[in-house]
Design a protein around this motif. Structure first.
Motif, mmCIF file in Angstrom:
data_model
loop_
_atom_site.group_PDB
_atom_site.id
_atom_site.type_symbol
_atom_site.label_atom_id
_atom_site.label_comp_id
_atom_site.label_asym_id
_atom_site.label_seq_id
_atom_site.Cartn_x
_atom_site.Cartn_y
_atom_site.Cartn_z
ATOM 1 N N GLY A 74 -12.480 -1.117 -1.144
ATOM 2 C CA GLY A 74 -13.611 -0.259 -1.499
ATOM 3 C C GLY A 74 -14.167 0.752 -0.491
ATOM 4 N N LEU A 75 -14.065 0.583 1.079
ATOM 5 C CA LEU A 75 -14.347 1.471 1.932
ATOM 6 C C LEU A 75 -13.126 2.599 1.965
ATOM 7 C CD1 LEU A 75 -15.740 -1.064 4.609
ATOM 8 C CD2 LEU A 75 -16.804 0.562 3.047
ATOM 9 N N GLY A 76 -12.053 2.134 1.639
ATOM 10 C CA GLY A 76 -10.911 2.957 1.874
ATOM 11 C C GLY A 76 -10.932 4.193 0.668
ATOM 12 N N THR A 77 -11.197 3.555 -0.326
ATOM 13 C CA THR A 77 -11.338 4.213 -1.583
ATOM 14 C C THR A 77 -12.236 5.551 -1.534
ATOM 15 O OG1 THR A 77 -10.476 2.506 -3.064
ATOM 16 C CG2 THR A 77 -11.905 4.600 -4.131
ATOM 17 N N LEU A 78 -13.566 5.045 -0.898
ATOM 18 C CA LEU A 78 -14.493 6.492 -0.676
ATOM 19 C C LEU A 78 -14.160 7.246 0.227
ATOM 20 C CD1 LEU A 78 -17.729 4.060 -0.353
ATOM 21 C CD2 LEU A 78 -17.093 5.352 -2.275
ATOM 22 N N THR A 125 0.998 -1.281 -0.040
ATOM 23 C CA THR A 125 0.086 0.044 0.000
ATOM 24 C C THR A 125 0.760 1.454 0.078
ATOM 25 O OG1 THR A 125 -2.003 -1.033 1.329
ATOM 26 C CG2 THR A 125 -1.742 1.040 1.223
ATOM 27 N N VAL A 126 1.924 1.332 0.591
ATOM 28 C CA VAL A 126 2.633 2.316 0.678
ATOM 29 C C VAL A 126 3.238 2.745 -0.551
ATOM 30 C CG1 VAL A 126 4.972 3.438 1.684
ATOM 31 C CG2 VAL A 126 3.426 2.227 3.204
ATOM 32 N N ILE A 127 3.851 1.744 -1.376
ATOM 33 C CA ILE A 127 4.453 1.803 -2.588
ATOM 34 C C ILE A 127 3.208 2.278 -3.771
ATOM 35 C CG2 ILE A 127 5.496 0.555 -4.863
ATOM 36 C CD1 ILE A 127 7.018 -1.040 -2.575
ATOM 37 N N TYR A 151 1.780 16.486 0.279
ATOM 38 C CA TYR A 151 2.346 15.164 0.507
ATOM 39 C C TYR A 151 2.055 14.373 1.938
ATOM 40 C CZ TYR A 151 5.602 11.427 -0.434
ATOM 41 O OH TYR A 151 6.421 10.214 -0.764
ATOM 42 N N ALA A 152 2.215 15.425 2.947
ATOM 43 C CA ALA A 152 1.936 14.859 4.148
ATOM 44 C C ALA A 152 0.469 14.481 4.453
ATOM 45 C CB ALA A 152 2.460 15.927 5.439
ATOM 46 N N LEU A 153 -0.312 15.450 3.809
ATOM 47 C CA LEU A 153 -1.668 14.898 4.199
ATOM 48 C C LEU A 153 -2.175 14.067 3.474
ATOM 49 C CD1 LEU A 153 -3.684 18.818 4.363
ATOM 50 C CD2 LEU A 153 -3.476 17.046 6.200
ATOM 51 N N PHE A 154 -1.758 13.868 2.289
ATOM 52 C CA PHE A 154 -2.102 12.679 1.336
ATOM 53 C C PHE A 154 -1.659 11.333 2.169
ATOM 54 C CE2 PHE A 154 -1.218 9.554 -1.892
ATOM 55 C CZ PHE A 154 -2.271 9.925 -2.908
ATOM 56 N N PHE A 155 -0.567 11.289 2.549
ATOM 57 C CA PHE A 155 -0.231 9.999 3.319
ATOM 58 C C PHE A 155 -0.844 9.994 4.591
ATOM 59 C CE2 PHE A 155 3.046 9.706 -0.091
ATOM 60 C CZ PHE A 155 3.050 8.331 -0.344
ATOM 61 N N PHE A 156 -1.383 10.831 5.366
ATOM 62 C CA PHE A 156 -1.914 10.801 6.452
ATOM 63 C C PHE A 156 -3.437 10.174 6.008
ATOM 64 C CE2 PHE A 156 -5.490 12.436 9.126
ATOM 65 C CZ PHE A 156 -5.226 11.796 10.210
ATOM 66 N N PHE A 157 -4.072 10.600 5.283
ATOM 67 C CA PHE A 157 -5.311 10.170 4.845
ATOM 68 C C PHE A 157 -5.245 8.608 4.019
ATOM 69 C CE2 PHE A 157 -6.614 14.788 4.914
ATOM 70 C CZ PHE A 157 -7.450 14.603 5.995
ATOM 71 N N ASN A 158 -4.132 8.431 3.445
ATOM 72 C CA ASN A 158 -3.924 7.492 2.843
ATOM 73 C C ASN A 158 -3.729 6.448 4.065
ATOM 74 O OD1 ASN A 158 -3.897 5.879 0.323
ATOM 75 N ND2 ASN A 158 -1.837 5.898 0.213
ATOM 76 N N GLY A 159 -2.982 6.813 5.312
ATOM 77 C CA GLY A 159 -2.901 5.962 6.105
ATOM 78 C C GLY A 159 -4.036 5.386 6.720
ATOM 79 N N TRP A 195 -13.054 11.395 -0.738
ATOM 80 C CA TRP A 195 -13.617 12.642 -0.041
ATOM 81 C C TRP A 195 -12.597 13.324 0.732
ATOM 82 C CZ3 TRP A 195 -13.316 13.298 5.340
ATOM 83 C CH2 TRP A 195 -13.977 14.096 5.725
ATOM 84 N N SER A 196 -11.497 12.653 1.302
ATOM 85 C CA SER A 196 -10.622 13.232 2.167
ATOM 86 C C SER A 196 -9.576 14.036 1.213
ATOM 87 C CB SER A 196 -9.705 12.476 2.999
ATOM 88 O OG SER A 196 -9.164 11.420 2.467
ATOM 89 N N TYR A 197 -9.067 13.551 0.177
ATOM 90 C CA TYR A 197 -8.289 14.108 -0.871
ATOM 91 C C TYR A 197 -8.855 15.552 -1.541
ATOM 92 C CZ TYR A 197 -5.707 9.622 -1.070
ATOM 93 O OH TYR A 197 -4.925 8.613 -0.798
ATOM 94 N N ARG A 198 -10.017 15.338 -1.786
ATOM 95 C CA ARG A 198 -10.837 16.390 -2.547
ATOM 96 C C ARG A 198 -11.089 17.289 -1.573
ATOM 97 N NH1 ARG A 198 -15.761 18.066 -4.599
ATOM 98 N NH2 ARG A 198 -15.714 18.587 -6.566
#
Length: 177
Positions: free
Chosen positions: A143-147, A66-68, A94-102, A151-154
């Motif tokens: 699926g749940l993570g993508t939703l 997932t990190v890659i 980058y920091a927010l992206f990876f926080f929400f991706n986390g 929302w969070s990236y946008r």
């Protein structure tokens, strides 16, 4: 034609109205899905390679894959999906992206852990299999993570530039025609 002052003109008809209102969102969602699809394939292939060929434990393999995949997704989303949006501090994005991706990773790993270790302790022959791991991780978890990620990236990472201010119209009350 919404009748509100300052609103933009829309074409008549339901389909045209929907396209005028939600077309930008559909385009963003399509690009997000394309970038996500590529990242998903990387995640899927790497996870299965690490668990089956290299013998890495499932939760560890999911974290690595997932990190890659997230690094690829960040580049695709920043420079394609939301390239039209204002660029803020790249380190902040980058920091927010990876926080929400986390958080999205946490959702996927939680689904995998519940399946493998929770339900797997009751029915190991069903839930401690590669098929169950893939379903829990990639279908339910992703699926749940993508939703959540869309929302969070946008909303927080690739933000709108803001609404431009419209100058106030001055009315001359003393002017008599």
């Amino acid at each position: 034609m919404t009748g509100e002052p300052g609103s933009r003109q829309t074409r008549p008809g339901l389909v045209h109205s929907l396209v005028d209102r939600f077309g930008h969102l559909v385009r963003e969602l399509s690009k997000f899905a394309t970038v996500g699809g590529i990242a998903f394939l990387i995640d899927f292939a790497l996870f299965n390679y690490l668990t089956t060929v290299r013998g890495v434990e499932q939760v560890t393999a999911k974290t690595i894959s997932t990190v890659i995949a997230a690094s690829v997704a960040f580049i695709g989303n920043r420079f394609w999906t939301w390239r039209h949006r204002k660029r803020s501090n790249p380190a902040r994005e980058y920091a927010l992206f990876f926080f929400f991706n986390g958080v999205g990773l946490g959702i996927a790993v939680a689904c995998l852990a519940v399946s493998r270790y929770g339900l797997g302790s009751i029915w190991p022959g069903v839930f401690q299999t590669p098929l169950a791991d893939n379903i829990a991780s990639f279908i339910v978890g992703t699926g749940l993570g993508t939703l959540f990620r869309f929302w969070s990236y946008r909303r927080f990472v690739f933000v709108e530039a803001g609404t431009p201010r419209v100058p106030e119209e001055k009315h001359d009350r003393d002017h008599r025609a």
